[in-house]
Motif scaffolding. Structure first.
Motif, PDB file in Angstrom:
ATOM      1  N   VAL A  39       0.882  -1.174   0.000  1.00 51.65           N
ATOM      2  CA  VAL A  39       0.000   0.000   0.000  1.00 51.65           C
ATOM      3  C   VAL A  39       0.916   1.220   0.000  1.00 51.65           C
ATOM      4  CG1 VAL A  39      -1.707   1.325   1.312  1.00 51.65           C
ATOM      5  CG2 VAL A  39      -1.921  -1.159   1.155  1.00 51.65           C
ATOM      6  N   LEU A  40       0.937   1.904  -1.127  1.00 54.21           N
ATOM      7  CA  LEU A  40       1.768   3.101  -1.258  1.00 54.21           C
ATOM      8  C   LEU A  40       0.924   4.300  -0.840  1.00 54.21           C
ATOM      9  CD1 LEU A  40       4.171   4.743  -2.347  1.00 54.21           C
ATOM     10  CD2 LEU A  40       3.262   4.403  -4.635  1.00 54.21           C
ATOM     11  N   THR A  41       1.368   4.986   0.216  1.00 57.37           N
ATOM     12  CA  THR A  41       0.606   6.146   0.697  1.00 57.37           C
ATOM     13  C   THR A  41       1.120   7.411  -0.004  1.00 57.37           C
ATOM     14  OG1 THR A  41       2.118   6.513   2.546  1.00 57.37           O
ATOM     15  CG2 THR A  41       0.263   5.033   2.954  1.00 57.37           C
ATOM     16  N   GLY A  42       0.381   8.483   0.099  1.00 54.18           N
ATOM     17  CA  GLY A  42       0.819   9.761  -0.498  1.00 54.18           C
ATOM     18  C   GLY A  42       0.785   9.751  -2.014  1.00 54.18           C
ATOM     19  N   PHE A  43      -0.037   8.862  -2.611  1.00 56.46           N
ATOM     20  CA  PHE A  43      -0.176   8.848  -4.074  1.00 56.46           C
ATOM     21  C   PHE A  43      -1.096   9.986  -4.502  1.00 56.46           C
ATOM     22  CE2 PHE A  43      -2.958   7.952  -7.636  1.00 56.46           C
ATOM     23  CZ  PHE A  43      -2.048   7.753  -8.651  1.00 56.46           C
ATOM     24  N   TRP A  44      -0.697  10.744  -5.515  1.00 57.64           N
ATOM     25  CA  TRP A  44      -1.610  11.724  -6.121  1.00 57.64           C
ATOM     26  C   TRP A  44      -1.259  11.918  -7.586  1.00 57.64           C
ATOM     27  CZ3 TRP A  44      -0.205  16.883  -7.663  1.00 57.64           C
ATOM     28  CH2 TRP A  44       1.117  17.233  -7.345  1.00 57.64           C
ATOM     29  N   GLU A  45      -2.275  12.100  -8.401  1.00 55.35           N
ATOM     30  CA  GLU A  45      -2.043  12.305  -9.836  1.00 55.35           C
ATOM     31  C   GLU A  45      -2.609  13.635 -10.306  1.00 55.35           C
ATOM     32  OE1 GLU A  45      -4.016   9.231 -12.149  1.00 55.35           O
ATOM     33  OE2 GLU A  45      -5.649   9.148 -10.699  1.00 55.35           O
ATOM     34  N   GLU A  46      -3.522  14.222  -9.501  1.00 52.90           N
ATOM     35  CA  GLU A  46      -4.056  15.545  -9.863  1.00 52.90           C
ATOM     36  C   GLU A  46      -4.187  16.344  -8.570  1.00 52.90           C
ATOM     37  OE1 GLU A  46      -8.075  15.167 -11.282  1.00 52.90           O
ATOM     38  OE2 GLU A  46      -8.575  13.731  -9.733  1.00 52.90           O
ATOM     39  N   PRO A  47      -3.992  17.682  -8.656  1.00 47.71           N
ATOM     40  CA  PRO A  47      -4.063  18.478  -7.438  1.00 47.71           C
ATOM     41  C   PRO A  47      -5.439  18.304  -6.788  1.00 47.71           C
ATOM     42  CG  PRO A  47      -3.366  19.815  -9.308  1.00 47.71           C
ATOM     43  CD  PRO A  47      -3.779  18.490  -9.855  1.00 47.71           C
ATOM     44  N   GLY A  48      -5.462  18.292  -5.471  1.00 46.15           N
ATOM     45  CA  GLY A  48      -6.766  18.257  -4.812  1.00 46.15           C
ATOM     46  C   GLY A  48      -7.199  16.879  -4.357  1.00 46.15           C
TER      47      GLY A  48
ATOM     48  N   LEU B  59      -8.715   7.166  -2.874  1.00 38.88           N
ATOM     49  CA  LEU B  59      -8.386   8.606  -2.805  1.00 38.88           C
ATOM     50  C   LEU B  59      -9.433   9.382  -2.024  1.00 38.88           C
ATOM     51  CD1 LEU B  59      -7.400   9.003  -6.577  1.00 38.88           C
ATOM     52  CD2 LEU B  59      -5.847   8.726  -4.636  1.00 38.88           C
ATOM     53  N   ASN B  60      -9.055  10.567  -1.591  1.00 35.13           N
ATOM     54  CA  ASN B  60      -9.976  11.492  -0.932  1.00 35.13           C
ATOM     55  C   ASN B  60      -9.460  12.897  -1.217  1.00 35.13           C
ATOM     56  OD1 ASN B  60     -11.620  12.918   1.073  1.00 35.13           O
ATOM     57  ND2 ASN B  60     -12.022  10.901   1.957  1.00 35.13           N
ATOM     58  N   ARG B  61     -10.163  13.900  -0.721  1.00 37.57           N
ATOM     59  CA  ARG B  61      -9.776  15.291  -0.968  1.00 37.57           C
ATOM     60  C   ARG B  61      -8.495  15.632  -0.194  1.00 37.57           C
ATOM     61  NH1 ARG B  61     -11.957  20.264   0.750  1.00 37.57           N
ATOM     62  NH2 ARG B  61     -13.336  19.234   2.229  1.00 37.57           N
ATOM     63  N   ARG B  62      -7.576  16.362  -0.850  1.00 38.17           N
ATOM     64  CA  ARG B  62      -6.331  16.747  -0.175  1.00 38.17           C
ATOM     65  C   ARG B  62      -6.544  18.033   0.629  1.00 38.17           C
ATOM     66  NH1 ARG B  62      -0.412  17.187  -1.371  1.00 38.17           N
ATOM     67  NH2 ARG B  62      -0.607  16.160  -3.371  1.00 38.17           N
ATOM     68  N   VAL B  63      -5.993  18.086   1.822  1.00 37.72           N
ATOM     69  CA  VAL B  63      -6.008  19.314   2.616  1.00 37.72           C
ATOM     70  C   VAL B  63      -4.575  19.830   2.621  1.00 37.72           C
ATOM     71  CG1 VAL B  63      -6.373  20.267   4.932  1.00 37.72           C
ATOM     72  CG2 VAL B  63      -7.872  18.456   4.074  1.00 37.72           C
ATOM     73  N   GLU B  64      -4.380  21.084   2.295  1.00 35.80           N
ATOM     74  CA  GLU B  64      -3.022  21.632   2.230  1.00 35.80           C
ATOM     75  C   GLU B  64      -2.379  21.646   3.616  1.00 35.80           C
ATOM     76  OE1 GLU B  64      -1.095  21.948  -0.266  1.00 35.80           O
ATOM     77  OE2 GLU B  64      -2.788  21.448  -1.565  1.00 35.80           O
ATOM     78  N   GLY B  65      -1.066  21.507   3.628  1.00 32.26           N
ATOM     79  CA  GLY B  65      -0.333  21.546   4.901  1.00 32.26           C
ATOM     80  C   GLY B  65       0.237  20.183   5.213  1.00 32.26           C
ATOM     81  N   PHE B  66       1.096  20.140   6.229  1.00 31.37           N
ATOM     82  CA  PHE B  66       1.737  18.883   6.609  1.00 31.37           C
ATOM     83  C   PHE B  66       1.342  18.538   8.042  1.00 31.37           C
ATOM     84  CE2 PHE B  66       5.113  16.485   8.593  1.00 31.37           C
ATOM     85  CZ  PHE B  66       5.124  15.380   7.753  1.00 31.37           C
TER      86      PHE B  66
ATOM     87  N   VAL C  21      -8.101   5.684   4.215  1.00 31.61           N
ATOM     88  CA  VAL C  21      -7.869   6.995   3.578  1.00 31.61           C
ATOM     89  C   VAL C  21      -8.962   7.976   4.014  1.00 31.61           C
ATOM     90  CG1 VAL C  21      -7.947   8.210   1.345  1.00 31.61           C
ATOM     91  CG2 VAL C  21      -6.545   6.151   1.600  1.00 31.61           C
ATOM     92  N   ASP C  22     -10.210   7.516   4.036  1.00 35.40           N
ATOM     93  CA  ASP C  22     -11.320   8.404   4.426  1.00 35.40           C
ATOM     94  C   ASP C  22     -11.166   8.837   5.887  1.00 35.40           C
ATOM     95  OD1 ASP C  22     -12.273   7.992   1.885  1.00 35.40           O
ATOM     96  OD2 ASP C  22     -13.877   6.604   2.477  1.00 35.40           O
ATOM     97  N   PHE C  23     -10.819   7.898   6.752  1.00 28.10           N
ATOM     98  CA  PHE C  23     -10.639   8.192   8.183  1.00 28.10           C
ATOM     99  C   PHE C  23      -9.491   9.200   8.382  1.00 28.10           C
ATOM    100  CE2 PHE C  23      -8.568   6.626  12.268  1.00 28.10           C
ATOM    101  CZ  PHE C  23      -9.514   7.161  13.128  1.00 28.10           C
ATOM    102  N   THR C  24      -8.398   8.998   7.627  1.00 24.37           N
ATOM    103  CA  THR C  24      -7.239   9.894   7.758  1.00 24.37           C
ATOM    104  C   THR C  24      -7.581  11.276   7.205  1.00 24.37           C
ATOM    105  OG1 THR C  24      -5.839   7.957   7.454  1.00 24.37           O
ATOM    106  CG2 THR C  24      -4.759  10.099   7.267  1.00 24.37           C
ATOM    107  N   ALA C  25      -8.228  11.318   6.044  1.00 25.10           N
ATOM    108  CA  ALA C  25      -8.577  12.601   5.420  1.00 25.10           C
ATOM    109  C   ALA C  25      -9.510  13.398   6.337  1.00 25.10           C
ATOM    110  CB  ALA C  25      -9.224  12.365   4.060  1.00 25.10           C
TER     111      ALA C  25
END
Ligand code: PXL
Length: 294
Positions: A182-191, A209-216, A246-250
């Motif tokens: 399970v590769l985490t931090g995968f994204w192909e399009e912003p957001g 996938l889920n919605r990205r929130v800016e910041g670390f 992913v949903d729980f983390t997002a």
């Protein structure tokens, strides 16, 4: 009587910062599994962004804990390892896995080593080689893109990632030994951000996938890994478990972002536990595989 699912969690206890054991214990327990903790170190805080933290190494305690546990009738459904403090600790944890795994045990190694292209400051440059060996013993690994670069000995790229290159990466990671990745931090399009999930059995990849929130936000990898293992312990498929995690983390990140709390203190996953448990209930209805997925 129903079987009490049992997960051995080998991880540090960071007293502040909501990561490692302080996440694994509540999240996996909420999933209905007992968590038996092997604390690898005690720190006053997690290491990211703090200065002056204490670090008591417990490496030498692990063989004694294992020796005592061997006298007890314990069978583990999963062994989950996270942050390990030294090369010596890697070797001891490798022995621990060898001595407690049985045919049905899911061995899950989260190769916690770094983020944003950098090794965490507490690790020596040769540590990733040792971690790659531990990954070879695992059924499932959960690296982030930084850890992928260290495991495969290649340059870090912050993304976006194409599905084609990601599937090549997943196959290379699986070639280290683990059947599932399970590769985490995968994204192909912003957001949008989440996981790429691979199973060598079917040589296929799926995406959660889920919605990205800016910041670390610190500790999100541990929140995701714990939620995923909890879902797998409920017999939910790897891709289904990844989506729940992913949903729980997002949601946890979004809640923390909206509250504006110090990101070093970790994310507010606690308020999401009831929703996580509901998602497990719904997921159990669609179970396709056993805990080990074979
Ligand atoms: O969440 C990963 C992690 C675990 N344990 C400790 C850490 C970190 C990340 O920085 O410092 C002690």
């Amino acid at each position: 009587m129903e079987h009490q699912t049992r997960v051995m969690a080998v991880n540090d206890l960071s007293c502040i910062g909501k990561c490692s054991l302080t996440v694994a214990l509540p999240v996996i327990s909420a999933a209905g599994a007992e968590v038996d903790a092997v604390p690898t170190a005690v720190l006053s805080t997690q290491t990211g962004g703090f200065r002056g933290y204490t670090f008591r190494d417990l490496t030498e305690d692990i063989p004694a804990i294992a020796k005592h546990w061997k006298t007890l009738p314990l069978r583990f459904d999963a062994i989950y390892t996270g942050y390990l403090g030294s090369a010596r600790q890697l070797a001891i944890v490798s022995d621990l896995i060898g001595s407690f795994r049985n045919r049905d045990t899911l061995v899950c190694v989260d190769p916690v080593m770094g983020d944003a292209g950098k090794l965490y400051e507490s690790f020596r440059p040769e540590f990733p080689q040792g971690m790659a060996k531990l990954c070879a013993q695992a059924d499932l690994i959960l690296p982030n893109p930084t850890e992928v670069s260290f495991l495969l000995g290649r340059e870090y790229r912050p993304g976006p990632y194409s599905r084609q290159e990601t599937e090549d990466t997943l196959r290379r990671l699986s070639a280290l030994g683990p059947k599932r990745v399970v590769l985490t931090g995968f994204w192909e399009e912003p957001g949008r951000i989440g996981c790429a999930v691979y199973d060598a059995e079917t040589d296929s990849a799926e995406y959660a996938l889920n919605r990205r929130v800016e910041g670390f936000y610190h500790g999100t990898g541990d929140v995701l890994a714990s939620a995923l293992i909890g879902a797998l312990m409920n017999g939910i498929s790897l891709a289904g478990a990844a989506q729940i995690a992913v949903d729980f983390t997002a949601d946890s990140v979004r809640r923390t972002h909206d509250a504006g709390t110090d990101p070093r203190l970790g994310v507010n996953f606690e308020m999401g536990l009831p929703g996580y448990m509901k998602a497990l209930d719904a997921g159990r209805g669609t179970r396709r595989t056993g805990t080990k997925g074979d």
